[in-house]
Structures are given as C-alpha cells and as structure tokens.
Design a protein around this motif. Structure first.
Motif, PDB file in Angstrom:
ATOM      1  N   ASP A  49      46.253  49.749  43.985  1.00 63.04           N
ATOM      2  CA  ASP A  49      45.618  49.536  42.684  1.00 63.04           C
ATOM      3  C   ASP A  49      44.767  48.265  42.725  1.00 63.04           C
ATOM      4  O   ASP A  49      45.157  47.262  43.314  1.00 63.04           O
ATOM      5  N   TYR A  51      43.742  46.800  39.819  1.00 61.95           N
ATOM      6  CA  TYR A  51      44.159  46.097  38.595  1.00 61.95           C
ATOM      7  C   TYR A  51      42.982  45.665  37.716  1.00 61.95           C
ATOM      8  O   TYR A  51      43.163  44.880  36.782  1.00 61.95           O
ATOM      9  N   GLU A  60      45.539  55.407  30.619  1.00 67.37           N
ATOM     10  CA  GLU A  60      46.266  54.302  31.257  1.00 67.37           C
ATOM     11  C   GLU A  60      46.078  53.006  30.478  1.00 67.37           C
ATOM     12  O   GLU A  60      47.014  52.207  30.330  1.00 67.37           O
ATOM     13  N   LYS A  99      52.050  47.017  37.208  1.00 65.51           N
ATOM     14  CA  LYS A  99      52.941  47.364  38.320  1.00 65.51           C
ATOM     15  C   LYS A  99      54.112  48.221  37.820  1.00 65.51           C
ATOM     16  O   LYS A  99      54.480  49.221  38.445  1.00 65.51           O
ATOM     17  N   ARG A 102      52.711  51.640  36.761  1.00 65.70           N
ATOM     18  CA  ARG A 102      52.373  52.463  37.928  1.00 65.70           C
ATOM     19  C   ARG A 102      53.639  53.033  38.561  1.00 65.70           C
ATOM     20  O   ARG A 102      53.668  54.179  38.997  1.00 65.70           O
ATOM     21  N   ASP A 105      54.638  56.069  36.644  1.00 67.95           N
ATOM     22  CA  ASP A 105      53.554  57.013  36.354  1.00 67.95           C
ATOM     23  C   ASP A 105      53.012  56.874  34.938  1.00 67.95           C
ATOM     24  O   ASP A 105      52.675  57.854  34.280  1.00 67.95           O
ATOM     25  N   PHE A 106      52.949  55.642  34.466  1.00 67.66           N
ATOM     26  CA  PHE A 106      52.390  55.295  33.153  1.00 67.66           C
ATOM     27  C   PHE A 106      53.173  55.906  31.990  1.00 67.66           C
ATOM     28  O   PHE A 106      52.637  56.071  30.896  1.00 67.66           O
ATOM     29  N   GLU A 240      55.722  48.111  43.102  1.00 69.27           N
ATOM     30  CA  GLU A 240      54.346  47.964  43.585  1.00 69.27           C
ATOM     31  C   GLU A 240      54.101  46.603  44.245  1.00 69.27           C
ATOM     32  O   GLU A 240      52.982  46.096  44.240  1.00 69.27           O
ATOM     33  N   ARG A 268      55.192  58.011  45.868  1.00 71.78           N
ATOM     34  CA  ARG A 268      54.248  56.914  46.052  1.00 71.78           C
ATOM     35  C   ARG A 268      54.745  55.950  47.130  1.00 71.78           C
ATOM     36  O   ARG A 268      53.962  55.441  47.930  1.00 71.78           O
TER      37      ARG A 268
END
Length: 423
Positions: A49, A51, A60, A99, A102, A105-106, A240, A268
C-alpha cells in the motif's frame, strides 16, 4: 562510475572454457520444488500500500472516516501507537489506521475490534517501552533475530534463524518453562519494535519491514509452541508491518510446516512469501537486498560490528557463469597506497586468488593471496595490501570446474600514503 570506483575503473575479464555438450539426465521434481511452484501459482504477488489518500477507492476513504469516528466514540481519550496519536487526524495516524483496515479488508467494525485489542495488549505487555528493557538474553542477540541493513527499496530487514535451538541445552535455557518462554516472546517483540522505530509512517514512505527467516536446522517440532505464539502476536498486533517474508534454506519438510501454519495465515500474508531452498540463498537475497547489507553468512558483505551510524560502502555485483573465470582489475594504485577489499561469491566452491601487478617493466607479479579453493560455507574475504610501487590489483575467481552460475560482489577502498581516499 560508482562511488567505489577510482579514476581508473575496474573491469571484469571473463575467460571462457567450453562446457561439455552432454545434457543432464531428467530428474523428478523434489517435494520442495513442487510445493514452491504450487505456492507461487496459487498465491498472487503482494502489492504494498502507498497510503496516499488519493489512491484509495471511495469506499475505502469512507471506511477510514468511519473508523476514526468509531474510535473517537469508543475511546474519547488520546490513544497513541508507536508515538503517533491515532485521533490527531494527521497523515501518520492515517497510515496506522489504514494498516488495520487493510488487515480486515476494510471492514470497519472488524478493524476497530482489532485496533482496540491491540491497544489493550500494548498497555498490558508494556510494548511502548520494551525497546529500552534489558531482558538478559545477550546470547540470542545477533544470532536468533536481529535487524540488519535495508532492502533495495529502503525497508529495514529483520533476520531470523532458529537452528541454534537444535542444541537441547540452548532450547531448555530459552523455552524450558512458561517464564522463559514469556521472556523470549518479549525479546522477540523487542527486536520487531526496534525495526518499527525505523519506519516513516508517511504516505509514500517506508512503512513496513522485510523478514528473512532461515529454516536451516530449525527444530520444527520443538519450536511449534513458540512459533505459534510469535505468529499470533505478530498477526494480531502488527498488521501490514511486513512487506515481504523471505524463507531461505528451505528443507524438504517445509510443505508440512506450511500446512500447520497455513490455516492461521491470511491470503494477503501468503502473497508476501518468497521461498528459497538450500543452494539458492545468496541469489535470492541479491534480488531484494544489496550485497553490502546482507550478512556474510548468507553471501553478503555485512559483518556484525559494522558501524550502525553510517551507511555501508556500496558494492558492485557481478555473476560468474559455469565454466568461466573472472578477473577484477583495480588499476591506478600508486606507490605507498593501501588498498582494502571485500569479495564474496554465493556458495563459493571455486578457486580464488589476489595478485598485485606492478606497472614498472621487469617487476614481478606479487601473490597477495595464493590460489585456494573456497568452500561453500566460507564467508566474504576481507584483506588489504600496501603497494611499494605503482600498479594494479587483480582479484580472480575461477568457476571453470562448475556448471553452476553464481552471483558475487566486491568493493574496495584505496588510501594514498597522504591519507586521502579513492573510492
């Protein structure tokens, strides 16, 4: 011209020797090779990402705003993590909140729950001050887990190696009871927190680290409990924070080990994996990390004790093909000058020597290091020579007896008698 080159640039001279034209016999794929292919085919490559808020989808952005509102409603006080106030509304806070989003998954409620639990764990574990603690495990420092240099993108790199725990006395000393296990876990978190202190928490900046895990001689059965604890702690409280996980010296049983951990890993997380079996360690690491930042035991030029306050001197990479001899000629060395050099070839198993060749007609070539066979386990060569007359230094690596291509690196510094330096 690189910083390591003098006004008279070194150059490589390959001396080719024909190889046999016979083709190798086909062989069945090893379990590790098959597993690596299967993992690669089913796991998409990880994309880190940035950011930047402008790179987020509208949904998002909405999730980020909702998370801020829910966090403020449930935690009216000032909550901070890694020295960043989560309710400040600045870009550093956004990076941390993203982070957690993510990692879930939001899904805002799931991210909030994860974040709140992490804040509670950090207070209970006293994670904010752990870097300053003396945990009394000096024998593990620089051996089992340690930060060392950066990758080519600037991510701090953490190395992990658990082979020392094959020794029963060492294992019992570290994991013999719950108190010892807890101390080990605190120390392992301490190492990670050191790495996190090197991060920017800034859009477009360096916001994660690289993990290199050496599986050589790792006693998988004995370390299963500790490994599960570490995995759980890191996944729950450091979302993350890892850009890539590089496994080196992967043994045949890795597929079994992976099957144990796989249910606990997100897709992920799996997409961050790079798997390298024994014999390919140096070549794999060179893809991601410069040689001067790779520890000598893995085919790099970085040694424990190297200055942490100044960047490592850059190295030049080169390859030595099977059936090839390469000469590195460093010219322009004046009388009275001292030249220091480092050279390494991944998985050596070839012949190395160093000679000084004077310019003056009639002078004899001086054998600085006589030809010798370098074993696979040997670390980088570090040597120096003070010339009595002007000339050049020739470093030779002879791979004529092998069919295997090898990656290699070298660097040097020339200091004149007046103490000025050529790099």
């Amino acid at each position: 011209m690189s910083k390591m080159e003098s006004s008279s640039s070194p150059f490589l001279t390959p001396l080719q020797t024909p190889l046999s034209k016979s083709s190798p016999k086909p062989s069945k794929k090893s379990l590790v090779a098959s597993f690596m292919e299967a993992t690669t085919s089913r796991t998409p490559s990880f994309k880190e990402d940035t950011y930047f808020l402008t790179h987020l989808k509208p949904s998002e952005k909405k999730s980020l705003q909702e998370l801020k509102e829910k966090l403020k409603a449930s935690h009216g006080g000032v909550e901070s993590m890694w020295g960043v106030s989560l309710l400040s509304g600045d870009e550093k806070a956004d990076v941390i909140l993203l982070k957690f989003l993510r990692a879930r998954d939001f899904r805002v409620q799931d991210a909030l729950q994860m974040l709140v639990k992490c804040l509670e764990w950090r207070k209970e574990f006293k994670a904010d001050n752990i870097v300053e603690e003396d945990l009394g495990v000096k024998e593990l420092e620089g051996v089992v887990a340690y930060m060392n240099g950066y990758d080519k993108q600037g991510h701090p790199v953490c190395y992990n190696a658990y082979g020392v725990f094959r020794d029963k006395e060492m294992y019992d000393k570290t994991f013999g009871d719950d108190v010892k296990l807890e101390k080990f876990l605190r120390w392992r978190v301490q190492v990670l927190e050191r790495g996190i202190k090197m991060l920017h928490f800034k859009p477009g900046g360096i916001n994660s680290i690289i993990q290199v895990t050496d599986l050589k001689d790792m006693p998988k059965r004995e370390l299963r409990v500790a490994s599960n604890h570490i995995l759980s702690l890191f996944q729950d409280n450091y979302p993350e924070m890892v850009a890539r996980k590089i496994f080196i010296n992967v043994p045949w049983y890795f597929s079994v080990l992976y099957s144990v951990f796989s249910p606990f890993l997100t897709q992920r997380t799996k997409s961050k994996f790079v798997i390298s079996k024994e014999g390919n360690v140096t070549e794999t690491l060179y893809k991601f990390i410069r040689p001067e930042n790779i520890p000598v035991q893995y085919g790099g030029l970085s040694r424990l004790g190297d200055s942490e306050n100044s960047p490592s001197k850059p190295a030049s990479e080169f390859t030595v093909k099977g059936g090839e001899k390469v000469n590195i000629q460093i010219e322009g060395i004046e009388a009275g000058a001292t030249i220091s050099w480092d050279i390494v070839v991944g998985g050596w198993e070839l012949e190395y020597c160093a000679e000084f060749v004077p310019i003056a007609e009639g002078s004899y070539t001086i054998a600085v290091e006589k030809p010798r066979k370098m074993a696979a386990a040997e670390e980088a060569v570090h040597n120096s020579y003070t010339s009595k007359e002007a000339g050049k230094l020739v470093l030779s690596v002879d791979n004529i007896a092998s069919r295997k291509r090898k990656v290699a690196a070298y660097r040097y510094v020339v200091r004149k008698s007046t103490s000025s330096t050529l790099t």
